[in-house]
Design a protein around this motif. Structure first.
Motif, mmCIF file in Angstrom:
data_model
loop_
_atom_site.group_PDB
_atom_site.id
_atom_site.type_symbol
_atom_site.label_atom_id
_atom_site.label_comp_id
_atom_site.label_asym_id
_atom_site.label_seq_id
_atom_site.Cartn_x
_atom_site.Cartn_y
_atom_site.Cartn_z
ATOM 1 N N GLY A 179 54.850 -13.627 -5.384
ATOM 2 C CA GLY A 179 55.455 -13.432 -6.687
ATOM 3 C C GLY A 179 56.961 -13.399 -6.641
ATOM 4 N N LEU A 180 57.549 -13.816 -7.756
ATOM 5 C CA LEU A 180 58.995 -13.864 -7.922
ATOM 6 C C LEU A 180 59.344 -13.257 -9.266
ATOM 7 N N TRP A 181 60.439 -12.538 -9.324
ATOM 8 C CA TRP A 181 60.957 -11.993 -10.573
ATOM 9 C C TRP A 181 62.353 -12.551 -10.777
ATOM 10 N N PHE A 182 62.638 -13.058 -11.972
ATOM 11 C CA PHE A 182 63.948 -13.616 -12.309
ATOM 12 C C PHE A 182 64.535 -12.825 -13.467
ATOM 13 N N ASP A 183 65.737 -12.294 -13.272
ATOM 14 C CA ASP A 183 66.365 -11.461 -14.295
ATOM 15 C C ASP A 183 67.407 -12.202 -15.129
ATOM 16 N N GLY A 184 67.497 -13.511 -14.974
ATOM 17 C CA GLY A 184 68.481 -14.289 -15.705
ATOM 18 C C GLY A 184 69.646 -14.725 -14.832
ATOM 19 N N PHE A 185 69.780 -14.125 -13.664
ATOM 20 C CA PHE A 185 70.820 -14.527 -12.723
ATOM 21 C C PHE A 185 70.258 -14.638 -11.308
ATOM 22 N N ASP A 186 69.743 -13.516 -10.796
ATOM 23 C CA ASP A 186 69.160 -13.486 -9.457
ATOM 24 C C ASP A 186 67.644 -13.449 -9.545
ATOM 25 N N ALA A 187 66.994 -13.929 -8.501
ATOM 26 C CA ALA A 187 65.539 -13.831 -8.391
ATOM 27 C C ALA A 187 65.221 -12.905 -7.227
ATOM 28 N N GLN A 188 64.069 -12.282 -7.287
ATOM 29 C CA GLN A 188 63.635 -11.408 -6.207
ATOM 30 C C GLN A 188 62.208 -11.744 -5.829
ATOM 31 N N VAL A 189 61.976 -11.969 -4.542
ATOM 32 C CA VAL A 189 60.617 -12.149 -4.047
ATOM 33 C C VAL A 189 59.954 -10.782 -4.114
ATOM 34 N N MET A 190 58.888 -10.688 -4.901
ATOM 35 C CA MET A 190 58.196 -9.421 -5.078
ATOM 36 C C MET A 190 57.187 -9.177 -3.952
ATOM 37 N N THR A 191 56.508 -10.231 -3.534
ATOM 38 C CA THR A 191 55.493 -10.105 -2.500
ATOM 39 C C THR A 191 55.083 -11.477 -2.011
ATOM 40 N N ILE A 192 54.649 -11.541 -0.774
ATOM 41 C CA ILE A 192 53.942 -12.702 -0.225
ATOM 42 C C ILE A 192 52.892 -12.121 0.712
ATOM 43 N N GLY A 193 51.647 -12.447 0.471
ATOM 44 C CA GLY A 193 50.573 -11.938 1.320
ATOM 45 C C GLY A 193 49.485 -12.973 1.494
ATOM 46 N N THR A 194 48.943 -13.048 2.688
ATOM 47 C CA THR A 194 47.860 -13.978 2.992
ATOM 48 C C THR A 194 46.745 -13.218 3.691
ATOM 49 N N ASP A 195 45.525 -13.435 3.250
ATOM 50 C CA ASP A 195 44.348 -12.868 3.885
ATOM 51 C C ASP A 195 44.421 -13.132 5.391
ATOM 52 N N GLU A 196 44.122 -12.109 6.196
ATOM 53 C CA GLU A 196 44.224 -12.235 7.654
ATOM 54 C C GLU A 196 43.469 -13.430 8.204
ATOM 55 N N ARG A 197 42.349 -13.785 7.575
ATOM 56 C CA ARG A 197 41.552 -14.914 8.074
ATOM 57 C C ARG A 197 42.293 -16.240 7.961
ATOM 58 N N PHE A 198 43.327 -16.298 7.131
ATOM 59 C CA PHE A 198 44.008 -17.556 6.858
ATOM 60 C C PHE A 198 45.476 -17.532 7.261
ATOM 61 N N GLN A 199 45.896 -16.487 7.964
ATOM 62 C CA GLN A 199 47.276 -16.436 8.423
ATOM 63 C C GLN A 199 47.489 -17.446 9.537
ATOM 64 N N GLY A 200 48.713 -17.936 9.641
ATOM 65 C CA GLY A 200 49.039 -18.911 10.676
ATOM 66 C C GLY A 200 48.763 -20.345 10.281
ATOM 67 N N ARG A 201 48.393 -20.584 9.029
ATOM 68 C CA ARG A 201 48.097 -21.946 8.572
ATOM 69 C C ARG A 201 49.212 -22.537 7.716
ATOM 70 N N GLY A 202 50.307 -21.798 7.553
ATOM 71 C CA GLY A 202 51.422 -22.294 6.761
ATOM 72 C C GLY A 202 51.332 -22.001 5.280
ATOM 73 N N LEU A 203 50.326 -21.211 4.866
ATOM 74 C CA LEU A 203 50.173 -20.918 3.443
ATOM 75 C C LEU A 203 51.315 -20.051 2.920
ATOM 76 N N GLY A 204 51.773 -19.086 3.726
ATOM 77 C CA GLY A 204 52.898 -18.248 3.319
ATOM 78 C C GLY A 204 54.136 -19.095 3.077
ATOM 79 N N ARG A 205 54.389 -20.057 3.951
ATOM 80 C CA ARG A 205 55.545 -20.946 3.796
ATOM 81 C C ARG A 205 55.415 -21.787 2.532
ATOM 82 N N ARG A 206 54.223 -22.299 2.291
ATOM 83 C CA ARG A 206 54.024 -23.113 1.087
ATOM 84 C C ARG A 206 54.211 -22.286 -0.174
ATOM 85 N N MET A 207 53.741 -21.033 -0.169
ATOM 86 C CA MET A 207 53.953 -20.183 -1.343
ATOM 87 C C MET A 207 55.434 -19.845 -1.499
ATOM 88 N N LEU A 208 56.122 -19.547 -0.394
ATOM 89 C CA LEU A 208 57.548 -19.266 -0.462
ATOM 90 C C LEU A 208 58.299 -20.480 -0.996
#
Length: 157
Positions: free
Chosen positions: A62-91
């Motif tokens: 998730g991302l929050w945008f306040d009109g100037f800056d954005a903030q990454v709120m969270t990035i999480g991947t189920d342990e079974r699927f970590q290491g597959r590049g999904l976090g990078r694709r979401m980022l």
């Protein structure tokens, strides 16, 4: 698992049961309540996406945008699927959205002991600004505050 179709898509209310399950698995006692999750994914200035593999929601960001800056709120991947590049694709999706809405800067906080996440953020150009003591996560673990300046930066190839 490698031959299952993968996609990154915007989260909807239908994703809430899977999102609640992952939030508890990833964050335990610090997990957001179902009510908070429901309002967060559709809140003003919010952009939440999910990683889907074989029809199952296995990650979210998730991302929050306040009109100037954005903030990454969270990035999480189920342990079974970590290491597959999904976090990078979401980022990448979050950063594309930040550019689209005209954010000048993207900020985030990440636990100091989360080396894979730190490496992910640094690999796309985030810089450490400083340490936040007694971060809100359980155990009062410290967090790095990080920043990516989007002004004048071209989208990565």
């Amino acid at each position: 698992m490698t031959d299952q179709p993968e996609e990154i898509r915007v989260l909807t209310a239908a994703d809430l049961p899977a999102l609640e399950r992952m939030e508890i698995e990833l964050f335990g006692a610090a997990a957001w309540s179902p009510e908070s999750l429901a309002s967060e994914i559709v809140g003003p200035g919010r952009w939440y996406v999910g990683a889907v593999v074989g029809g199952e929601l296995v990650g979210y960001a998730g991302l929050w945008f306040d009109g100037f800056d954005a903030q990454v709120m969270t990035i999480g991947t189920d342990e079974r699927f970590q290491g597959r590049g999904l976090g990078r694709r979401m980022l990448d999706n979050l950063l594309d959205h930040a550019r689209t809405v005209g954010a000048a800067v993207v900020l985030l906080e990440v636990r100091v002991d989360n080396d894979p996440a730190i490496q992910l953020y640094e690999s796309v150009g985030f810089e450490r600004l400083g340490m936040r003591r007694a971060y809100y996560q359980p155990g009062n673990i410290d967090a790095w505050t990080m920043r990516l300046d989007l002004r004048g930066r071209e989208e990565p190839a």
